[in-house]
Design a protein around this motif. Structure first.
Motif, mmCIF file in Angstrom:
data_model
loop_
_atom_site.group_PDB
_atom_site.id
_atom_site.type_symbol
_atom_site.label_atom_id
_atom_site.label_comp_id
_atom_site.label_asym_id
_atom_site.label_seq_id
_atom_site.Cartn_x
_atom_site.Cartn_y
_atom_site.Cartn_z
ATOM 1 N N SER A 141 -62.982 88.566 49.053
ATOM 2 C CA SER A 141 -63.770 89.378 49.991
ATOM 3 C C SER A 141 -65.087 88.709 50.344
ATOM 4 O O SER A 141 -65.485 88.655 51.513
ATOM 5 C CB SER A 141 -64.027 90.767 49.389
ATOM 6 N N VAL A 142 -65.769 88.164 49.334
ATOM 7 C CA VAL A 142 -67.055 87.487 49.571
ATOM 8 C C VAL A 142 -66.848 86.261 50.458
ATOM 9 O O VAL A 142 -67.611 86.020 51.409
ATOM 10 C CB VAL A 142 -67.704 87.086 48.232
ATOM 11 N N GLY A 143 -65.796 85.486 50.174
ATOM 12 C CA GLY A 143 -65.521 84.301 50.979
ATOM 13 C C GLY A 143 -65.218 84.644 52.426
ATOM 14 O O GLY A 143 -65.717 83.990 53.355
ATOM 15 N N ALA A 144 -64.391 85.678 52.639
ATOM 16 C CA ALA A 144 -64.028 86.078 54.004
ATOM 17 C C ALA A 144 -65.232 86.629 54.755
ATOM 18 O O ALA A 144 -65.451 86.311 55.927
ATOM 19 C CB ALA A 144 -62.910 87.118 53.960
ATOM 20 N N VAL A 162 -58.493 83.490 51.254
ATOM 21 C CA VAL A 162 -59.530 83.889 52.217
ATOM 22 C C VAL A 162 -59.020 83.678 53.641
ATOM 23 O O VAL A 162 -59.200 84.519 54.525
ATOM 24 C CB VAL A 162 -60.827 83.078 51.982
ATOM 25 N N GLY A 163 -58.337 82.544 53.851
ATOM 26 C CA GLY A 163 -57.819 82.222 55.176
ATOM 27 C C GLY A 163 -56.838 83.241 55.703
ATOM 28 O O GLY A 163 -56.788 83.511 56.908
ATOM 29 N N CYS A 195 -63.907 73.949 48.037
ATOM 30 C CA CYS A 195 -62.792 74.034 48.980
ATOM 31 C C CYS A 195 -63.063 75.080 50.061
ATOM 32 O O CYS A 195 -62.714 74.887 51.224
ATOM 33 C CB CYS A 195 -61.501 74.367 48.234
ATOM 34 N N VAL A 196 -63.668 76.178 49.668
ATOM 35 C CA VAL A 196 -64.044 77.208 50.649
ATOM 36 C C VAL A 196 -65.030 76.626 51.660
ATOM 37 O O VAL A 196 -64.930 76.872 52.865
ATOM 38 C CB VAL A 196 -64.650 78.440 49.939
ATOM 39 N N LYS A 197 -65.973 75.832 51.157
ATOM 40 C CA LYS A 197 -66.974 75.217 52.041
ATOM 41 C C LYS A 197 -66.321 74.240 53.023
ATOM 42 O O LYS A 197 -66.688 74.201 54.210
ATOM 43 C CB LYS A 197 -68.024 74.489 51.217
#
Length: 763
Positions: free
Chosen positions: A79-82, A278-279, A627-629
């Motif tokens: 949720s935080v990443g999205a 997240v994607g 990886c999120v970055k």
């Protein structure tokens, strides 16, 4: 005889929208009853929970409370990443909204030198239309409202999905039926919120603008077209940006994790696993929500504008003018009833019932909506009226419009079922693709591409029949309402579409939380059904995009004052051939963007596996944040060039080459864009389900292809990674391309008609 009065119509539309919002909130309340925090569980209810979960009180030796905490932690990270990605993306889009809003104001205001003088209307003779400056101001405001509504639609969808994913995982411990209901209710929250909000905002915008425009309905609905432009502009960046994000992570996770190291999908040892989950939310949920909202806004605006220059506008028949909005209102009621069949009237007891239940939703909503269309058509429309048809008047009866809307509705269902046939592993096309994996990835790619090309045939015939019948009965207005018919059950379509990514995330959480294999099997079964229905949803979106684009094309031709579009004219033909090339150019840009981002992701995942001691053995934790970055930075950077291509093309073509050349560009992009979009989406969907067919091993044929990690399975995984940018980035984005270019041309048509064609004027 019209039964609905103007007063009743004014009440009916907003009340229906509020009913839709209320139903969405009720579904959310029911989903929220599933607790994801172990703090909510007291010793008093331990016995009750154990009776529900049985042996799942222990998950691989880990206490259930610890598993619940782990699910909560993973859900929070997703949720935080999205949320972080969307807020960053929306910062960029806020700048775009301001700049493009200023362009709309300057271009439209300069048509007649920012005139403040009212003039005779173009079509509704005898009426006085508001000045050009007013059209510039209100079109800009409508654009901003459409953009904000689209952004809100995507954001709400993402928040709902990230709220529901862990709850679906936890409910899977109680059985497949419980998990299905939670995932579907969550999808319904998104479907009804988006449909109802889109209808309500459009209704309020029209009535607020009417306070100024009064009886100038031509000017009113010209300015309203900006609403569709705003919605579609945001949808383009949402689809492209979100698609690049999710596919970069997905490809990186699969190629390194599954192919090179033979670890399961969503394994917590994989550094790209959080970015992948997240994607699913920012691409398949937020992007998809904005996309379908854009389709709804554009089809409504096209229908309203065409109607405003017909006898509806001349006679100021408010109820008849509101026919597109009443269809959408009826759609909310029908979808509400349809949802009960999935959540309350039928119970899912085993895996084999999941996919039939989802497909039953489509059939039930279509049958009920057909009856609803008949009611609306015979109560809201006069028995006979006239429509503007390229300079001529066409007499139309109310039953003509019933058939127009109905054929759009049933054409959508036909496209959906054909899409299912070519993308579901229950049928021979996907099984043939899976079988081709015996000899490696090369034959898999060949079979998949052939399947995609072949899958275009019947949907194109369905669209062609819908176009011919609806145009014959009610000219361009018929095509516009046929598109609305295809989108009239949007709440159900969105619920089914959103169900897939929610189930996918649920499976990822189950794997990362170390839950029993049985739980993962249940979430995989939910996800497999969601993959097929997601492909069906893409078919709906592409089919409706074709009809919406053609309706917008007709409105553009009318507004630009073009009498005929002759393809033998050099001006038109060069536009036609350039327009046909644009979907390929756009696809190349988006696919390369995914490839570039995936390349960085693969390198990062390999680096972590090679440099972090004990990572593959599960003794160390990967660096998920990096990886999120990578996905975030790449998607925000790479979404700009494709977006610029789409938005600048109509401005350049109209300004420098004129309205006729632009008409050719729109026609060419529509014709090739539909073909490429259907082929890309179905090819990618087939590769994905061929991989799952081998992994599931539920038939003797699937078992013969080998277990996970076999050569055939690795070939299937490679095919799936190749198909990822096709089905989730390029394919879905192409339907936005053809709609966005058409609605942008419609909005700027007065400027192009007055000042366009600079190159030809110089020559």
């Amino acid at each position: 005889m019209v039964v609905l009065s103007e007063g009743l119509t004014q009440i009916l539309i907003p009340v229906t929208a509020f009913i839709g919002i209320g139903f969405a909130l009720l579904q959310w309340l029911l989903v929220s009853r599933v607790r994801v925090s172990s703090a909510d569980h007291t010793e008093a209810d331990n016995g009750y929970r154990k009776s529900l979960m049985g042996d799942s009180e222990l998950e691989n030796g880990v206490q259930s409370v610890e598993v619940t905490n782990k699910c909560t932690e993973i859900q929070h990270a997703i949720s935080v990443g999205a949320t972080s990605f969307l807020f960053t993306e929306y910062k960029y889009l806020t700048i775009f909204m301001g700049v493009f809003g200023a362009i709309i104001f300057v271009f439209l205001g300069s048509v007649k030198g920012f005139s403040t003088q009212s003039e005779p209307c173009t079509y509704n003779e005898g009426n006085i239309c508001k000045p050009a400056l007013a059209n510039a101001i209100f079109s800009t405001v409508a654009f901003l409202l459409g953009a904000l509504t689209s952004v809100l639609s995507g954001f709400l969808g993402m928040k709902i999905a990230t709220y529901a994913n862990a709850r679906t995982t936890l409910e899977a411990r109680k059985g497949i039926g419980k998990a299905f209901v939670i995932a579907f209710r969550s999808g319904a929250v998104m479907g009804f919120l988006l449909s109802a909000n889109g209808l309500l905002v459009l209704y309020i915008t029209i009535n607020l603008f009417k306070l100024y425009y009064g009886d100038d309905w031509e000017g009113l609905y010209e300015s309203i077209t900006g609403y569709g432009l705003g919605g579609s502009s945001m949808a383009l960046f949402g689809r492209v940006g979100g698609g690049i994000y999710t596919k970069a992570a997905d490809v990186g996770a699969d190629l390194v994790g599954k192919v090179e190291h033979n670890i399961p999908e969503d394994d917590p040892r994989n550094p790209a696993v959080i970015a992948d989950n997240v994607g699913d939310n920012v691409g398949d949920i937020a992007g998809m929500g904005s996309d379908l909202f854009g389709s709804y806004a554009e089809s409504s605006c096209a229908a309203l504008f065409v109607a405003s220059i017909s006898s509806f506008g001349t006679n100021h028949d408010h109820t008849a003018m509101s026919y597109p909005l009443i269809i959408s209102s009826m759609g909310i009621v029908v979808c509400l009833i349809t949802t009960l069949f999935a959540t309350d009237l039928f119970e899912i007891k085993n895996v084999s019932q999941i996919e039939p239940s989802l497909k039953r939703q489509l059939l039930i909503s279509t049958i009920l909506m057909t009856a609803g269309i008949a009611i609306v058509s015979f109560t809201a429309l006069p028995s006979e009226f006239t429509l503007y048809n390229f300079g001529a008047k066409k007499v139309v009866k109310n039953w003509h419009l019933f058939f127009c809307v109905a054929i759009g509705l049933w054409a959508g269902l036909a496209i959906g079922y054909i899409t299912e046939y070519y993308t579901s592993n229950a049928y021979s096309p996907v099984q043939d693709v899976a079988d081709s994996c015996r000899t490696g990835a090369s034959t898999n790619v060949i079979f998949g591409l052939a399947l995609g090309y072949k899958s275009v045939i019947i949907p194109v015939f369905a669209i062609a029949i819908a176009i011919y019948v609806s145009f014959s009965l009610a000219a361009m207005y018929g095509i516009a309402v046929a598109a609305l018919g295809m989108l009239s059950t949007m709440a159900t379509s969105l619920a089914i579409d959103a169900y897939g990514p929610i189930s996918d995330n649920a499976g990822g959480i189950a794997e990362m939380a170390g839950m029993r294999h049985e739980i993962r099997e249940r979430t995989d079964a939910l996800d497999a059904a969601g993959n097929t229905t997601a492909a069906i949803g893409k078919g709906f979106a592409i089919g409706s995009a074709a009809l919406v684009s053609l309706a917008l094309f007709g409105a553009y031709v009318s507004r630009a004052g073009i009498k005929t579009v002759n393809v033998m004219t050099p001006k038109v033909f060069i536009g036609l051939i350039v327009g046909a090339m644009l979907p390929y150019w756009f696809s190349a840009m988006t696919m390369k963007s995914v490839g570039s981002a995936a390349l960085k992701m693969v390198e990062e995942v390999r680096r972590q596996f090679n440099t972090i001691p004990g990572l593959l053995e599960g003794r160390a934790k990967p660096d998920y944040a990096n990886c999120v970055k990578i996905s975030t930075d790449a998607s925000l950077k790479e979404m700009i060039p494709p977006g610029a291509l789409v938005l600048l093309t109509p401005l350049i073509a109209g300004t420098f080459f004129g309205v006729e050349t632009l008409a050719g560009v729109l026609a060419g992009s529509l014709i090739s864009g539909v073909q490429v979009a259907i082929s890309a989406s179905n090819t990618g969907g087939a590769w994905d389900n061929a991989k799952k067919y081998i992994e599931a091993g539920t038939t003797p044929h699937a078992v013969s292809l080998g277990p996970k990690g076999s050569d055939a399975h690795k070939a299937a995984v490679i095919g799936d990674t190749v198909g990822d940018p096709l089905k989730d980035t390029s394919g879905p984005s192409l339907n936005i391309l053809i709609k966005l270019m058409a609605v942008e041309s419609l909005v700027f048509a007065p400027f192009f008609a007055a000042h366009g064609g600079l190159i030809f004027k110089l020559l």
